[in-house]
Design a protein around this motif. Structure first.
Motif, PDB file in Angstrom:
ATOM      1  N   LEU A  13       0.817  -1.225   0.000  1.00 48.54           N
ATOM      2  CA  LEU A  13       0.000   0.000   0.000  1.00 48.54           C
ATOM      3  C   LEU A  13       0.844   1.265   0.000  1.00 48.54           C
ATOM      4  O   LEU A  13       0.444   2.276  -0.566  1.00 48.54           O
ATOM      5  N   ILE A  14       2.016   1.225   0.629  1.00 44.22           N
ATOM      6  CA  ILE A  14       2.844   2.434   0.588  1.00 44.22           C
ATOM      7  C   ILE A  14       3.794   2.394  -0.603  1.00 44.22           C
ATOM      8  O   ILE A  14       4.625   3.267  -0.784  1.00 44.22           O
ATOM      9  N   GLY A  15       3.682   1.364  -1.422  1.00 47.73           N
ATOM     10  CA  GLY A  15       4.481   1.321  -2.638  1.00 47.73           C
ATOM     11  C   GLY A  15       5.903   0.849  -2.427  1.00 47.73           C
ATOM     12  O   GLY A  15       6.760   1.038  -3.283  1.00 47.73           O
ATOM     13  N   GLN A  38     -11.194 -10.819  -8.322  1.00 50.68           N
ATOM     14  CA  GLN A  38     -10.672  -9.559  -7.782  1.00 50.68           C
ATOM     15  C   GLN A  38      -9.425  -9.828  -6.962  1.00 50.68           C
ATOM     16  O   GLN A  38      -9.299 -10.875  -6.330  1.00 50.68           O
ATOM     17  N   ILE A  39      -8.493  -8.868  -6.994  1.00 55.38           N
ATOM     18  CA  ILE A  39      -7.312  -8.902  -6.123  1.00 55.38           C
ATOM     19  C   ILE A  39      -7.389  -7.671  -5.224  1.00 55.38           C
ATOM     20  O   ILE A  39      -7.581  -6.563  -5.731  1.00 55.38           O
ATOM     21  N   SER A  40      -7.264  -7.852  -3.916  1.00 56.10           N
ATOM     22  CA  SER A  40      -7.315  -6.698  -3.018  1.00 56.10           C
ATOM     23  C   SER A  40      -6.097  -6.680  -2.115  1.00 56.10           C
ATOM     24  O   SER A  40      -5.732  -7.701  -1.553  1.00 56.10           O
ATOM     25  N   SER A  41      -5.470  -5.509  -2.008  1.00 58.27           N
ATOM     26  CA  SER A  41      -4.372  -5.329  -1.058  1.00 58.27           C
ATOM     27  C   SER A  41      -4.896  -4.479   0.076  1.00 58.27           C
ATOM     28  O   SER A  41      -5.394  -3.373  -0.164  1.00 58.27           O
ATOM     29  N   ILE A  42      -4.770  -5.009   1.289  1.00 57.15           N
ATOM     30  CA  ILE A  42      -5.387  -4.319   2.423  1.00 57.15           C
ATOM     31  C   ILE A  42      -4.416  -4.147   3.580  1.00 57.15           C
ATOM     32  O   ILE A  42      -3.334  -4.711   3.604  1.00 57.15           O
ATOM     33  N   GLN A  43      -4.854  -3.326   4.569  1.00 57.75           N
ATOM     34  CA  GLN A  43      -4.068  -3.059   5.770  1.00 57.75           C
ATOM     35  C   GLN A  43      -4.041  -4.277   6.702  1.00 57.75           C
ATOM     36  O   GLN A  43      -4.985  -5.047   6.742  1.00 57.75           O
ATOM     37  N   HIS A  48     -10.460  -4.224   8.883  1.00 60.48           N
ATOM     38  CA  HIS A  48     -10.257  -4.234   7.434  1.00 60.48           C
ATOM     39  C   HIS A  48     -10.180  -5.667   6.913  1.00 60.48           C
ATOM     40  O   HIS A  48     -10.758  -6.006   5.880  1.00 60.48           O
TER      41      HIS A  48
ATOM     42  N   GLY B  26       0.898   4.593  -5.092  1.00 57.01           N
ATOM     43  CA  GLY B  26       1.013   4.492  -3.633  1.00 57.01           C
ATOM     44  C   GLY B  26       2.175   5.323  -3.102  1.00 57.01           C
ATOM     45  O   GLY B  26       2.032   6.071  -2.136  1.00 57.01           O
ATOM     46  N   VAL B  36      -2.761   5.084   1.427  1.00 58.87           N
ATOM     47  CA  VAL B  36      -3.600   4.220   0.602  1.00 58.87           C
ATOM     48  C   VAL B  36      -4.202   3.149   1.505  1.00 58.87           C
ATOM     49  O   VAL B  36      -3.487   2.421   2.180  1.00 58.87           O
ATOM     50  N   TYR B  37      -5.522   3.103   1.539  1.00 59.38           N
ATOM     51  CA  TYR B  37      -6.200   2.161   2.434  1.00 59.38           C
ATOM     52  C   TYR B  37      -6.367   0.798   1.774  1.00 59.38           C
ATOM     53  O   TYR B  37      -6.212  -0.234   2.404  1.00 59.38           O
ATOM     54  N   GLN B  38      -6.690   0.781   0.488  1.00 59.29           N
ATOM     55  CA  GLN B  38      -6.861  -0.492  -0.214  1.00 59.29           C
ATOM     56  C   GLN B  38      -6.562  -0.309  -1.699  1.00 59.29           C
ATOM     57  O   GLN B  38      -6.802   0.757  -2.263  1.00 59.29           O
ATOM     58  N   ILE B  39      -6.023  -1.363  -2.304  1.00 55.66           N
ATOM     59  CA  ILE B  39      -5.843  -1.411  -3.759  1.00 55.66           C
ATOM     60  C   ILE B  39      -6.679  -2.582  -4.264  1.00 55.66           C
ATOM     61  O   ILE B  39      -6.575  -3.692  -3.742  1.00 55.66           O
ATOM     62  N   SER B  40      -7.511  -2.350  -5.267  1.00 50.60           N
ATOM     63  CA  SER B  40      -8.332  -3.441  -5.799  1.00 50.60           C
ATOM     64  C   SER B  40      -8.143  -3.547  -7.301  1.00 50.60           C
ATOM     65  O   SER B  40      -8.176  -2.543  -8.008  1.00 50.60           O
ATOM     66  N   SER B  41      -7.913  -4.770  -7.779  1.00 53.36           N
ATOM     67  CA  SER B  41      -7.872  -5.017  -9.221  1.00 53.36           C
ATOM     68  C   SER B  41      -9.155  -5.741  -9.590  1.00 53.36           C
ATOM     69  O   SER B  41      -9.452  -6.797  -9.029  1.00 53.36           O
ATOM     70  N   GLU B  55     -17.906   0.694  -2.746  1.00 54.82           N
ATOM     71  CA  GLU B  55     -17.143   0.247  -1.577  1.00 54.82           C
ATOM     72  C   GLU B  55     -16.001   1.215  -1.271  1.00 54.82           C
ATOM     73  O   GLU B  55     -15.769   1.579  -0.122  1.00 54.82           O
ATOM     74  N   ARG B  59     -15.099   4.059   2.123  1.00 58.35           N
ATOM     75  CA  ARG B  59     -13.923   3.970   2.988  1.00 58.35           C
ATOM     76  C   ARG B  59     -12.932   5.110   2.813  1.00 58.35           C
ATOM     77  O   ARG B  59     -12.100   5.347   3.670  1.00 58.35           O
TER      78      ARG B  59
END
Lengths: 414, 414
Positions: A13-15, A38-43, A48, B26, B36-41, B55, B59
């Protein structure tokens, strides 16, 4: 059959890192007939994670979670997963402790108490034993949905996917057959290949899909056939691959899914019973280490020289001081002398030599960054090729490695 | 201030490409104080896009969408965005047609009617003119949330972010400061570090977060501070970093965000005015190429030998046949002789030599896969260290490279 991938952790998320895990998992799931929705990157944060699991469960049959399984305090994944499954409890799995002790013993590392935390997992988990690291994977089958939790370290995640998760998914679900074949090409760009095969591509049957996978001057073409009749798929793919060989005869180097240019060049050297050595300047040993990355390379790769300074080009390879003075170290003449010197000393059938300027600054007054000379020497003589690989440094080095292998391949086949 | 990134399109979901756009976005958002809270593909599919937007809006304050803006018929992003904003209409923007004509003229490309489609956008959009491509970006500010839609082509996306989106975000919101500091450690695992600093970690102020980032035997510790008072954050981070140095004096090698072990070892060699050379077996040149990956390495790295076969260890490094016969090539004695031979020949201050068995099979009868000897030679003598790095091949090679640099560092500091 749909899957979702959830990656947990701040680093993406911070790259700070690129999410290559999801790419790899997406490829592997596709191969067994599972589509990623779907692909999700989360905290790494309880609420969350709970929300993401719920959303993914509502859309997919398979939810794969990576990351958040380390032994340190910033990992709350396990507790949150336990909570997600109707307030499951955390219990200790003695077999995990045994595995950690086994791994630690092998590397002569004392077992410490904090590692015990790795063995505390939700009671509903089916363990996926991790032989490459201390954090085990977990498998849950709840409400007709499979949940998998894997460590984020790429080679550990890959091991668990390959030996545990993919076979278990195939055993759990009735999946269609998917056959893939990857054709490796070298030396020609994506758009030119696309033009040359456009008629063929238009006439592909509906159940076969084509994808272009370009990287560093190599383009791989991936054919994917999906259906219930495995034999029909195999026959049709075979037919299409042989048509591709007719359309692109000179640029296809192999059609094995696991192939790479270094493996193909290795096979070729073995077949022809030839050996090779290297003399590297700007790549600093990366051509040699690319050969060595293939198991069994010792039957055709002898070794070589890394001559990063001008002095070593003279001392180790016998490049004359006059040649360097007259033409500079980044020159056709020096590349040629390096290759000849290497061949003579190591008595191999081929020698590859490279010299160039990888940047970022121009060290050699009138030569521009990105200029590279690659020489291929054999008993028949030496051929030198000039390239400009642009910038940045990393790209120049990688392009030089790929191009060297490609030129060696062409020399063997000539 | 929170943001979410949504990437639209199949290429990421099937694993064809890695999502480097999100990484870059990011990083850039972090620099201006947006987390960045979430990244979604997600799929290029109406309902999926509508759900993802809803969604994300629930957030985040900022939603950045990339991809799905090409000129071909299968891009439904724009229509879906129009629908999302209370059934907005699609209208034609003449200035977009002018921009496309201008771009096409520059590259001598005839304007064709299909391109007009690019100028049809939701009426509520604020245009972000794209000087590098035909698809414009769009900015919406609805319900106190900023929505941005950008093309997926990396250099077009980056241009629009840099010159349009980031300045507009700074003008729209009052943003906090975010400071990061990454501390690089070597030679100690995550759990042991965690034990040593656990009191310190418990007492970190609320506005500073700690993350462990392990890879191949190097653990980086990342501190992130967030708040309104930039000076206070900087002061506090400085204080915490210096406490870390007190707690982990022997394992911290640097605290620059961009640092790496090879850069730190390079700095150290420069400071001490020392030079190094390498003699590599199982790593096949990877230690050398790791030195060379740092610009300016020529001032301390001379070059070296890749002696993959036993014959070359004798020929190039002067290892005696008896030593190899008596102890085998994977032995303390051969590592020592390789390092000494390398040092004598190249006349550097240090020489690193490695020999071992990277696997996958045991080539050398009684030696197990993963066994590695690393020798560090200097004018004072030679020290050999034995390791077992387990499997697989890639890991054994990478751990050997890291450990070699680490041992060299310790030798210089001794």
């Amino acid at each position: 059959m749909n899957a979702e991938i959830i990656t947990i952790g701040d680093e993406i998320l911070i790259g700070q890192i690129v999410d290559t895990n999801s790419q790899w998992i997406g490829q592997e799931l596709n191969k067994i007939g599972v589509s990623v929705y779907q692909i999700s990157s989360i905290q790494d944060e309880k609420q969350h994670i709970l929300n993401a699991l719920k959303e993914a469960e509502s859309r997919a049959d398979i939810v794969i979670v990576t990351g958040g399984l380390g032994p340190t305090k910033d990992d709350i994944t396990k507790k949150t997963i336990a909570e997600y499954f109707k307030d499951d409890k955390i219990v200790e799995y003695p077999e995990v402790i045994e595995n950690i002790k086994y791994i630690f013993k092998k590397v002569n590392h004392p077992f410490n108490e904090i590692q015990k935390y790795q063995a505390q997992l939700p009671s509903k988990a089916t363990l996926l034993m991790n032989r490459l690291g201390t954090a085990p994977g977990m498998w849950f089958y709840e409400n007709n949905t499979v949940f998998v939790s894997l460590p984020g370290v790429p080679y550990e995640m890959k091991g668990l996917m390959k030996y545990e998760v993919l076979p278990k998914l195939q055993a759990t679900f009735k999946l269609p057959f998917i056959l893939h074949r990857t054709i490796m090409t070298v030396g020609t760009g994506e758009t030119i290949i696309a033009e040359r095969i456009s008629d063929w591509e238009d006439n592909l049957p509906d159940f076969i899909k084509l994808a272009y996978l370009p990287s560093f001057g190599r383009v791989r073409l991936r054919l994917s056939a999906k259906g219930d009749d495995k034999e029909l798929l195999a026959k049709e793919i075979e037919k299409q691959v042989s048509e591709l060989y007719t359309l692109l005869p000179e640029i296809i180097v192999g059609d094995d899914n696991e192939t790479s240019l270094e493996k193909e060049v290795g096979k070729l050297l073995k077949q022809h019973k030839k050996t090779v050595a290297t003399a590297e300047s700007l790549t600093g040993g990366k051509i040699a280490s690319t050969f060595v990355s293939v198991p069994g390379a010792s039957s055709y790769f002898a070794g070589g020289f890394v001559t990063y300074t001008a002095a070593l080009k003279q001392q180790l390879l016998g490049v004359s001081e006059e040649t360097i003075k007259q033409f500079t170290v980044v020159s056709k003449e020096v590349a040629s002398a390096m290759a000849t010197g290497c061949l003579e000393q190591l008595q191999t059938d081929y020698a590859i030599a490279v010299t160039g300027n990888a940047g970022p600054t121009t060290d050699h007054n009138d030569k521009s960054v990105g200029l590279v000379y690659i020489a291929i020497a054999s008993k028949k003589g030496v051929a030198v090729h000039e390239f400009n690989f642009g910038k940045p440094r990393e790209k120049v080095i990688n392009r030089t490695v790929t191009k060297s292998l490609e030129l060696l391949r062409a020399a063997i086949l000539k």
